[in-house]
Design a protein around this motif. Structure first.
Motif, PDB file in Angstrom:
ATOM      1  N   ILE A   1       0.835  -1.207   0.000  1.00  0.00           N
ATOM      2  CA  ILE A   1       0.000   0.000   0.000  1.00  0.00           C
ATOM      3  C   ILE A   1       0.869   1.257   0.000  1.00  0.00           C
ATOM      4  CG2 ILE A   1      -1.681   1.322   1.354  1.00  0.00           C
ATOM      5  CD1 ILE A   1      -2.783  -1.443   2.303  1.00  0.00           C
ATOM      6  N   GLU A   2       1.913   1.229   0.809  1.00  0.00           N
ATOM      7  CA  GLU A   2       2.832   2.373   0.870  1.00  0.00           C
ATOM      8  C   GLU A   2       3.572   2.575  -0.450  1.00  0.00           C
ATOM      9  OE1 GLU A   2       5.277   1.483   4.206  1.00  0.00           O
ATOM     10  OE2 GLU A   2       3.790   2.162   5.683  1.00  0.00           O
ATOM     11  N   GLU A   3       3.710   1.499  -1.239  1.00  0.00           N
ATOM     12  CA  GLU A   3       4.334   1.588  -2.553  1.00  0.00           C
ATOM     13  C   GLU A   3       3.351   2.072  -3.623  1.00  0.00           C
ATOM     14  OE1 GLU A   3       7.702   0.739  -3.741  1.00  0.00           O
ATOM     15  OE2 GLU A   3       7.925   1.308  -1.629  1.00  0.00           O
ATOM     16  N   GLY A   4       2.123   2.341  -3.202  1.00  0.00           N
ATOM     17  CA  GLY A   4       1.138   2.899  -4.124  1.00  0.00           C
ATOM     18  C   GLY A   4       0.162   1.897  -4.708  1.00  0.00           C
ATOM     19  N   CYS A   5       0.217   0.647  -4.276  1.00  0.00           N
ATOM     20  CA  CYS A   5      -0.690  -0.382  -4.814  1.00  0.00           C
ATOM     21  C   CYS A   5      -2.099  -0.199  -4.261  1.00  0.00           C
ATOM     22  CB  CYS A   5      -0.171  -1.777  -4.466  1.00  0.00           C
ATOM     23  SG  CYS A   5       1.459  -2.133  -5.146  1.00  0.00           S
ATOM     24  N   LYS A   6      -3.092  -0.381  -5.126  1.00  0.00           N
ATOM     25  CA  LYS A   6      -4.487  -0.262  -4.716  1.00  0.00           C
ATOM     26  C   LYS A   6      -5.305  -1.509  -5.034  1.00  0.00           C
ATOM     27  CE  LYS A   6      -4.535   4.783  -5.213  1.00  0.00           C
ATOM     28  NZ  LYS A   6      -4.402   4.976  -3.760  1.00  0.00           N
ATOM     29  N   GLU A   7      -4.891  -2.233  -6.076  1.00  0.00           N
ATOM     30  CA  GLU A   7      -5.563  -3.482  -6.462  1.00  0.00           C
ATOM     31  C   GLU A   7      -4.605  -4.633  -6.171  1.00  0.00           C
ATOM     32  OE1 GLU A   7      -8.641  -3.668  -7.473  1.00  0.00           O
ATOM     33  OE2 GLU A   7      -9.023  -1.522  -7.711  1.00  0.00           O
ATOM     34  N   ILE A   8      -4.744  -5.226  -4.970  1.00  0.00           N
ATOM     35  CA  ILE A   8      -3.756  -6.202  -4.490  1.00  0.00           C
ATOM     36  C   ILE A   8      -4.335  -7.616  -4.509  1.00  0.00           C
ATOM     37  CG2 ILE A   8      -2.247  -6.856  -2.576  1.00  0.00           C
ATOM     38  CD1 ILE A   8      -2.286  -3.909  -1.705  1.00  0.00           C
ATOM     39  N   ALA A   9      -3.639  -8.490  -5.208  1.00  0.00           N
ATOM     40  CA  ALA A   9      -4.006  -9.910  -5.225  1.00  0.00           C
ATOM     41  C   ALA A   9      -3.265 -10.632  -4.105  1.00  0.00           C
ATOM     42  CB  ALA A   9      -3.656 -10.534  -6.568  1.00  0.00           C
ATOM     43  N   CYS A  10      -3.785 -11.803  -3.755  1.00  0.00           N
ATOM     44  CA  CYS A  10      -3.212 -12.552  -2.638  1.00  0.00           C
ATOM     45  C   CYS A  10      -3.083 -14.016  -3.032  1.00  0.00           C
ATOM     46  CB  CYS A  10      -4.158 -12.405  -1.447  1.00  0.00           C
ATOM     47  SG  CYS A  10      -3.397 -12.579   0.150  1.00  0.00           S
ATOM     48  N   PHE A  11      -1.858 -14.567  -2.938  1.00  0.00           N
ATOM     49  CA  PHE A  11      -1.631 -15.998  -3.129  1.00  0.00           C
ATOM     50  C   PHE A  11      -1.539 -16.619  -1.741  1.00  0.00           C
ATOM     51  CE2 PHE A  11       0.916 -15.508  -7.383  1.00  0.00           C
ATOM     52  CZ  PHE A  11      -0.166 -14.845  -7.938  1.00  0.00           C
ATOM     53  N   THR A  12      -2.597 -17.235  -1.285  1.00  0.00           N
ATOM     54  CA  THR A  12      -2.612 -17.752   0.085  1.00  0.00           C
ATOM     55  C   THR A  12      -1.963 -19.138   0.149  1.00  0.00           C
ATOM     56  OG1 THR A  12      -4.692 -19.006   0.103  1.00  0.00           O
ATOM     57  CG2 THR A  12      -4.848 -16.598   0.296  1.00  0.00           C
ATOM     58  N   GLY A  13      -1.827 -19.640   1.388  1.00  0.00           N
ATOM     59  CA  GLY A  13      -1.256 -20.967   1.586  1.00  0.00           C
ATOM     60  C   GLY A  13      -2.250 -21.927   2.184  1.00  0.00           C
TER      61      GLY A  13
ATOM     62  N   ALA B   1      -9.440 -12.024  -6.768  1.00  0.00           N
ATOM     63  CA  ALA B   1      -7.982 -11.891  -6.755  1.00  0.00           C
ATOM     64  C   ALA B   1      -7.364 -12.593  -5.545  1.00  0.00           C
ATOM     65  CB  ALA B   1      -7.585 -10.415  -6.764  1.00  0.00           C
ATOM     66  N   ILE B   2      -8.175 -13.398  -4.861  1.00  0.00           N
ATOM     67  CA  ILE B   2      -7.681 -14.199  -3.741  1.00  0.00           C
ATOM     68  C   ILE B   2      -7.524 -15.635  -4.235  1.00  0.00           C
ATOM     69  CG2 ILE B   2      -8.048 -14.939  -1.361  1.00  0.00           C
ATOM     70  CD1 ILE B   2      -7.721 -11.890  -1.775  1.00  0.00           C
ATOM     71  N   TYR B   3      -6.280 -16.080  -4.334  1.00  0.00           N
ATOM     72  CA  TYR B   3      -5.968 -17.404  -4.887  1.00  0.00           C
ATOM     73  C   TYR B   3      -5.559 -18.334  -3.742  1.00  0.00           C
ATOM     74  CZ  TYR B   3      -5.761 -14.927  -9.369  1.00  0.00           C
ATOM     75  OH  TYR B   3      -6.047 -14.165 -10.479  1.00  0.00           O
ATOM     76  N   ASP B   4      -6.330 -19.401  -3.577  1.00  0.00           N
ATOM     77  CA  ASP B   4      -6.075 -20.345  -2.474  1.00  0.00           C
ATOM     78  C   ASP B   4      -4.968 -21.312  -2.886  1.00  0.00           C
ATOM     79  OD1 ASP B   4      -6.280 -21.645  -0.093  1.00  0.00           O
ATOM     80  OD2 ASP B   4      -8.097 -22.770  -0.608  1.00  0.00           O
ATOM     81  N   GLY B   5      -3.758 -21.096  -2.377  1.00  0.00           N
ATOM     82  CA  GLY B   5      -2.590 -21.850  -2.819  1.00  0.00           C
ATOM     83  C   GLY B   5      -2.099 -22.895  -1.853  1.00  0.00           C
ATOM     84  N   ASP B   6      -0.866 -23.357  -2.091  1.00  0.00           N
ATOM     85  CA  ASP B   6      -0.311 -24.454  -1.295  1.00  0.00           C
ATOM     86  C   ASP B   6       1.200 -24.306  -1.060  1.00  0.00           C
ATOM     87  OD1 ASP B   6       0.688 -24.877  -3.817  1.00  0.00           O
ATOM     88  OD2 ASP B   6      -0.297 -26.806  -4.131  1.00  0.00           O
TER      89      ASP B   6
ATOM     90  N   GLY C   1      -0.421  -5.119  -7.396  1.00  0.00           N
ATOM     91  CA  GLY C   1       0.367  -5.647  -6.289  1.00  0.00           C
ATOM     92  C   GLY C   1      -0.032  -7.071  -5.955  1.00  0.00           C
ATOM     93  N   VAL C   2       0.922  -7.876  -5.513  1.00  0.00           N
ATOM     94  CA  VAL C   2       0.636  -9.264  -5.118  1.00  0.00           C
ATOM     95  C   VAL C   2       1.346  -9.569  -3.812  1.00  0.00           C
ATOM     96  CG1 VAL C   2       0.938 -11.711  -5.668  1.00  0.00           C
ATOM     97  CG2 VAL C   2       0.329 -10.093  -7.479  1.00  0.00           C
ATOM     98  N   PHE C   3       0.589 -10.092  -2.847  1.00  0.00           N
ATOM     99  CA  PHE C   3       1.163 -10.613  -1.613  1.00  0.00           C
ATOM    100  C   PHE C   3       1.119 -12.133  -1.701  1.00  0.00           C
ATOM    101  CE2 PHE C   3       0.100 -11.572   3.094  1.00  0.00           C
ATOM    102  CZ  PHE C   3       1.387 -12.034   3.327  1.00  0.00           C
ATOM    103  N   ALA C   4       2.290 -12.750  -1.853  1.00  0.00           N
ATOM    104  CA  ALA C   4       2.402 -14.214  -1.906  1.00  0.00           C
ATOM    105  C   ALA C   4       2.771 -14.723  -0.526  1.00  0.00           C
ATOM    106  CB  ALA C   4       3.459 -14.630  -2.925  1.00  0.00           C
ATOM    107  N   PHE C   5       2.071 -15.750  -0.056  1.00  0.00           N
ATOM    108  CA  PHE C   5       2.255 -16.226   1.312  1.00  0.00           C
ATOM    109  C   PHE C   5       3.567 -16.966   1.536  1.00  0.00           C
ATOM    110  CE2 PHE C   5      -2.215 -16.171   3.406  1.00  0.00           C
ATOM    111  CZ  PHE C   5      -2.386 -14.856   2.986  1.00  0.00           C
ATOM    112  N   ASN C   6       4.342 -17.187   0.477  1.00  0.00           N
ATOM    113  CA  ASN C   6       5.739 -17.607   0.640  1.00  0.00           C
ATOM    114  C   ASN C   6       6.526 -17.225  -0.612  1.00  0.00           C
ATOM    115  OD1 ASN C   6       5.106 -19.659  -1.204  1.00  0.00           O
ATOM    116  ND2 ASN C   6       6.206 -21.237  -0.076  1.00  0.00           N
ATOM    117  N   ASP C   7       7.834 -17.276  -0.499  1.00  0.00           N
ATOM    118  CA  ASP C   7       8.695 -16.844  -1.607  1.00  0.00           C
ATOM    119  C   ASP C   7       8.594 -17.776  -2.812  1.00  0.00           C
ATOM    120  OD1 ASP C   7       9.493 -14.727  -0.087  1.00  0.00           O
ATOM    121  OD2 ASP C   7      11.545 -15.437   0.265  1.00  0.00           O
TER     122      ASP C   7
END
Length: 329
Positions: free
Chosen positions: A179-191, A220-225, A246-252
């Motif tokens: 968010i601080e980097e300016g992202c407004k549409e953030i996807a999420c790769f969950t675990g 944009a919420i992807y249920d991952g593993d 923007g994308v927040f991935a729950f692991n590298d």
């Protein structure tokens, strides 16, 4: 080659077998220092190795422990395994490291196999499947008769020794960074949102998004593993949505999969900001510009080993340790 016994050393040294045992086990005695040195030198020259089975029968300790991890191919767990093995070896313990392939039934089978081998304690990183079998987990863990510690992946409302990171805080700071980097549409790769770690990281994501008054797009919420291949698959889908910045991935590993998809489509890293989780060394090794939530694996391993050793000495010892992660930009 015939195995050297205490009686063999005793004959050469001209002492009793009991005297040799006292010296080699560093037990208090009136034996002179010069005689002790002589006995130790003879033992070394004869390539004497102690009989750990016999010792364990007399001390009721095997000086072995088990470590169960869900995925040895995941660099986070392989690094943690190495750290734990080194710590326990320094403490005089041999570590049996086994891989559950993220299977709850393998968790149970491996715990039984290891306890049957008379180990002194267990360090358990539970499988993802465990969180879909919570009642069985509670019942089975209560039946374990040796000291054990749950490491990294833990359970709420269970009174066992546990050590983990504050994953809600980790998810919060990861999303806040985007968010601080300016992202407004953030996807999420969950675990896996049914797991403790996945659920807590997502709660942190939600908290940061709500505080910034940003809408969460359920598509944009992807249920991952936590696997590279999954991140690659999700990455190709994300790149079809031009609005995601923007994308927040729950692991590298999943973040690396996204990088691959971006590389193949020649998508600039300026278009989509990425934050991963674990801060793996591979990012630096391969020059990947990945901001990540760092979990201090050395600290995690040290505390897990410390808790297990304290429980081995005191069966009533109980501790639930929660550590703070941080952003590594």
């Amino acid at each position: 080659m015939k195995k050297t016994r205490l009686i063999d050393i005793a004959k050469v040294a001209g002492v009793s077998e009991a005297t040799v045992s006292l010296v080699l086990n560093n037990k208090p005695s009136r034996i002179s220092q010069s005689k002790k040195d002589e006995i130790r030198k003879i033992a070394e020259e004869m390539n004497y190795r102690p009989n750990h089975l016999a010792r364990s029968l007399s001390t009721q300790k095997s000086h072995t422990v088990g470590l169960i991890i869900p995925d040895i191919e995941n660099p986070f767990f392989s690094t943690l395994s190495k750290q734990i093995e080194e710590i326990m070896r320094e403490k005089g313990y041999l570590v049996f490291i086994v891989n559950s392939d993220d299977s709850f039934h393998q968790d149970i089978e491996l715990i039984r196999e290891l306890t049957d081998r008379q180990i002194d304690g267990l360090l358990i990183c539970p499988s993802t499947e465990s969180y879909s079998n919570l009642e069985q987990v509670r019942n089975f863990y209560h039946q374990i008769e040796i000291p054990f510690v749950l490491v990294d992946r833990v359970f709420e409302g269970i009174d066992f020794n546990q050590v983990s990171f504050d994953h809600e805080y980790g998810g919060y700071i990861a999303t806040q960074y985007l968010i601080e980097e300016g992202c407004k549409e953030i996807a999420c790769f969950t675990g896996g949102l049914t797991t403790h770690n996945g659920n807590q990281r997502y709660r942190g994501f939600e908290k940061a998004m709500n505080e910034a008054n940003l809408k969460i797009d359920v598509n944009a919420i992807y249920d991952g593993d936590y696997r590279f291949e999954t991140g690659y698959k999700f990455g190709k889908s994300v790149l079809e949505h031009n609005n995601i910045d923007g994308v927040f991935a729950f692991n590298d590993l999943m973040a690396y999969g996204l990088f691959k998809a971006m590389f193949e489509t020649k998508t600039s890293s300026n278009k989509i900001k990425i934050v991963g989780y674990d801060n793996l060394k591979q990012s630096e090794m391969f020059g990947l510009p990945l901001t990540s939530v760092e979990q201090d694996i050395n600290l995690l391993g040290n505390i897990a080993c410390d808790q297990l050793l304290k429980q081995i000495d005191d069966e009533n010892y109980k501790e639930n340790t929660v550590l703070k992660p941080k952003i590594a930009a």
